[in-house]
Motif scaffolding. Structure first.
Motif, PDB file in Angstrom:
ATOM      1  N   THR A  91      93.562 -38.770  61.621  1.00  0.00           N
ATOM      2  CA  THR A  91      94.312 -38.591  62.860  1.00  0.00           C
ATOM      3  C   THR A  91      95.668 -37.986  62.516  1.00  0.00           C
ATOM      4  N   ASP A  92      96.362 -37.531  63.531  1.00  0.00           N
ATOM      5  CA  ASP A  92      97.725 -37.002  63.367  1.00  0.00           C
ATOM      6  C   ASP A  92      97.795 -35.896  62.317  1.00  0.00           C
ATOM      7  N   LEU A  93      96.834 -34.986  62.354  1.00  0.00           N
ATOM      8  CA  LEU A  93      96.854 -33.868  61.412  1.00  0.00           C
ATOM      9  C   LEU A  93      98.061 -32.985  61.699  1.00  0.00           C
ATOM     10  N   ALA A  94      98.769 -32.616  60.647  1.00  0.00           N
ATOM     11  CA  ALA A  94      99.958 -31.779  60.786  1.00  0.00           C
ATOM     12  C   ALA A  94     100.007 -30.762  59.657  1.00  0.00           C
ATOM     13  N   VAL A  95     100.333 -29.536  60.007  1.00  0.00           N
ATOM     14  CA  VAL A  95     100.489 -28.444  59.044  1.00  0.00           C
ATOM     15  C   VAL A  95     101.925 -27.961  59.163  1.00  0.00           C
ATOM     16  N   ALA A  96     102.718 -28.148  58.104  1.00  0.00           N
ATOM     17  CA  ALA A  96     104.138 -27.796  58.130  1.00  0.00           C
ATOM     18  C   ALA A  96     104.427 -26.679  57.137  1.00  0.00           C
ATOM     19  N   PHE A  97     105.028 -25.610  57.633  1.00  0.00           N
ATOM     20  CA  PHE A  97     105.379 -24.451  56.807  1.00  0.00           C
ATOM     21  C   PHE A  97     106.840 -24.531  56.393  1.00  0.00           C
ATOM     22  N   SER A  98     107.107 -24.220  55.136  1.00  0.00           N
ATOM     23  CA  SER A  98     108.464 -24.041  54.624  1.00  0.00           C
ATOM     24  C   SER A  98     108.469 -22.686  53.937  1.00  0.00           C
ATOM     25  N   VAL A  99     108.987 -21.683  54.631  1.00  0.00           N
ATOM     26  CA  VAL A  99     108.936 -20.303  54.147  1.00  0.00           C
ATOM     27  C   VAL A  99     110.341 -19.723  54.181  1.00  0.00           C
ATOM     28  N   ALA A 100     110.722 -19.036  53.121  1.00  0.00           N
ATOM     29  CA  ALA A 100     112.033 -18.394  53.057  1.00  0.00           C
ATOM     30  C   ALA A 100     111.867 -16.963  52.562  1.00  0.00           C
ATOM     31  N   PHE A 101     112.766 -16.127  53.024  1.00  0.00           N
ATOM     32  CA  PHE A 101     112.794 -14.725  52.615  1.00  0.00           C
ATOM     33  C   PHE A 101     114.213 -14.377  52.180  1.00  0.00           C
ATOM     34  N   ALA A 102     114.357 -13.428  51.278  1.00  0.00           N
ATOM     35  CA  ALA A 102     115.667 -12.952  50.842  1.00  0.00           C
ATOM     36  C   ALA A 102     116.327 -12.211  52.003  1.00  0.00           C
ATOM     37  N   ASP A 103     117.483 -11.662  51.762  1.00  0.00           N
ATOM     38  CA  ASP A 103     118.174 -10.879  52.783  1.00  0.00           C
ATOM     39  C   ASP A 103     117.557  -9.499  52.890  1.00  0.00           C
ATOM     40  N   GLY A 104     117.771  -8.854  54.015  1.00  0.00           N
ATOM     41  CA  GLY A 104     117.314  -7.484  54.207  1.00  0.00           C
ATOM     42  C   GLY A 104     116.574  -7.316  55.515  1.00  0.00           C
ATOM     43  N   GLU A 105     116.418  -6.063  55.898  1.00  0.00           N
ATOM     44  CA  GLU A 105     115.780  -5.737  57.176  1.00  0.00           C
ATOM     45  C   GLU A 105     114.334  -6.218  57.242  1.00  0.00           C
ATOM     46  N   GLY A 106     113.558  -5.972  56.183  1.00  0.00           N
ATOM     47  CA  GLY A 106     112.170  -6.435  56.156  1.00  0.00           C
ATOM     48  C   GLY A 106     112.080  -7.946  56.211  1.00  0.00           C
ATOM     49  N   ALA A 107     112.979  -8.615  55.497  1.00  0.00           N
ATOM     50  CA  ALA A 107     113.005 -10.074  55.506  1.00  0.00           C
ATOM     51  C   ALA A 107     113.365 -10.602  56.888  1.00  0.00           C
ATOM     52  N   ASP A 108     114.269  -9.921  57.570  1.00  0.00           N
ATOM     53  CA  ASP A 108     114.624 -10.321  58.932  1.00  0.00           C
ATOM     54  C   ASP A 108     113.404 -10.212  59.851  1.00  0.00           C
ATOM     55  N   ARG A 109     112.623  -9.152  59.701  1.00  0.00           N
ATOM     56  CA  ARG A 109     111.401  -9.001  60.513  1.00  0.00           C
ATOM     57  C   ARG A 109     110.404 -10.101  60.187  1.00  0.00           C
ATOM     58  N   ALA A 110     110.241 -10.390  58.892  1.00  0.00           N
ATOM     59  CA  ALA A 110     109.300 -11.444  58.481  1.00  0.00           C
ATOM     60  C   ALA A 110     109.723 -12.789  59.063  1.00  0.00           C
ATOM     61  N   ARG A 111     111.012 -13.111  58.999  1.00  0.00           N
ATOM     62  CA  ARG A 111     111.510 -14.367  59.572  1.00  0.00           C
ATOM     63  C   ARG A 111     111.266 -14.412  61.078  1.00  0.00           C
ATOM     64  N   ALA A 112     111.460 -13.275  61.735  1.00  0.00           N
ATOM     65  CA  ALA A 112     111.307 -13.225  63.183  1.00  0.00           C
ATOM     66  C   ALA A 112     109.866 -13.450  63.621  1.00  0.00           C
ATOM     67  N   ILE A 113     108.907 -12.944  62.848  1.00  0.00           N
ATOM     68  CA  ILE A 113     107.506 -13.081  63.256  1.00  0.00           C
ATOM     69  C   ILE A 113     106.852 -14.358  62.730  1.00  0.00           C
ATOM     70  N   LEU A 114     107.513 -15.063  61.822  1.00  0.00           N
ATOM     71  CA  LEU A 114     106.922 -16.269  61.222  1.00  0.00           C
ATOM     72  C   LEU A 114     106.441 -17.274  62.264  1.00  0.00           C
ATOM     73  N   PRO A 115     107.254 -17.689  63.235  1.00  0.00           N
ATOM     74  CA  PRO A 115     106.753 -18.667  64.213  1.00  0.00           C
ATOM     75  C   PRO A 115     105.551 -18.149  65.008  1.00  0.00           C
ATOM     76  N   ARG A 116     105.570 -16.894  65.382  1.00  0.00           N
ATOM     77  CA  ARG A 116     104.443 -16.312  66.130  1.00  0.00           C
ATOM     78  C   ARG A 116     103.201 -16.251  65.256  1.00  0.00           C
ATOM     79  N   ALA A 117     103.370 -15.917  63.981  1.00  0.00           N
ATOM     80  CA  ALA A 117     102.226 -15.851  63.067  1.00  0.00           C
ATOM     81  C   ALA A 117     101.590 -17.226  62.892  1.00  0.00           C
ATOM     82  N   VAL A 118     102.407 -18.270  62.772  1.00  0.00           N
ATOM     83  CA  VAL A 118     101.876 -19.633  62.642  1.00  0.00           C
ATOM     84  C   VAL A 118     101.131 -20.016  63.917  1.00  0.00           C
ATOM     85  N   LYS A 119     101.722 -19.741  65.072  1.00  0.00           N
ATOM     86  CA  LYS A 119     101.093 -20.080  66.356  1.00  0.00           C
ATOM     87  C   LYS A 119      99.793 -19.305  66.562  1.00  0.00           C
TER      88      LYS A 119
END
Length: 145
Positions: A91-119
């Motif tokens: 019961t109470d199954l949970a999947v928790a992501f801890s993801v980090a990216f370095a600085d930069g434009e590509g990293a900003d895009r990756a951070r921005a899409i992370l919640p949508r990708a998980v969902k």
């Protein structure tokens, strides 16, 4: 169903409480009961948790790493094992992501899409979590009895 929709693994007993699963490509993973304190092999429940986390991790990695390589990518999966009127289950199954990216434009895009990708993985893509949540029936049979 098409021929390429079938997924199969074979599980063989190798010793008391020890098993090996083999996929059609020849990959193997050993597992067991976890009853021995020195036994570090995964149990079937731990394999289920790994499958839940791994399935979503693959989806999220594909979506985010095309923009930037993560500096940290950890998925922790947990659940409580209970034994009640419904039998043994988690019961109470949970999947928790801890993801980090370095600085930069590509990293900003990756951070921005992370919640949508998980969902999106959880809601549509991950076969493992979709199967668990939908509650697909399992048939067990005995052959050559």
């Amino acid at each position: 169903m098409t021929d390429n929709s079938l997924r199969t693994v074979t599980v063989e007993r190798t010793a008391p409480g020890r098993f090996v699963a083999t996929n059609v490509r020849g990959g193997t993973i050993a597992f067991g009961t976890g009853s021995d304190a020195d036994d570090t092999a995964f149990t079937p429940v731990e394999l289920l948790l790994a499958a839940l986390g791994g399935c979503t991790a693959v989806d999220v990695d594909v979506a985010t790493s095309r923009h930037a390589e993560p500096t940290r990518f950890t998925v922790t999966v947990s659940g409580n094992k209970v034994n009640d009127e419904l039998g043994n289950r988690l019961t109470d199954l949970a999947v928790a992501f801890s993801v980090a990216f370095a600085d930069g434009e590509g990293a900003d895009r990756a951070r921005a899409i992370l919640p949508r990708a998980v969902k999106t993985s959880h809601d549509r893509l991950c076969t493992v979590s979709r199967t668990v949540e939908i509650g697909t029936p399992v048939t067990s049979t005995v052959e050559d009895a």
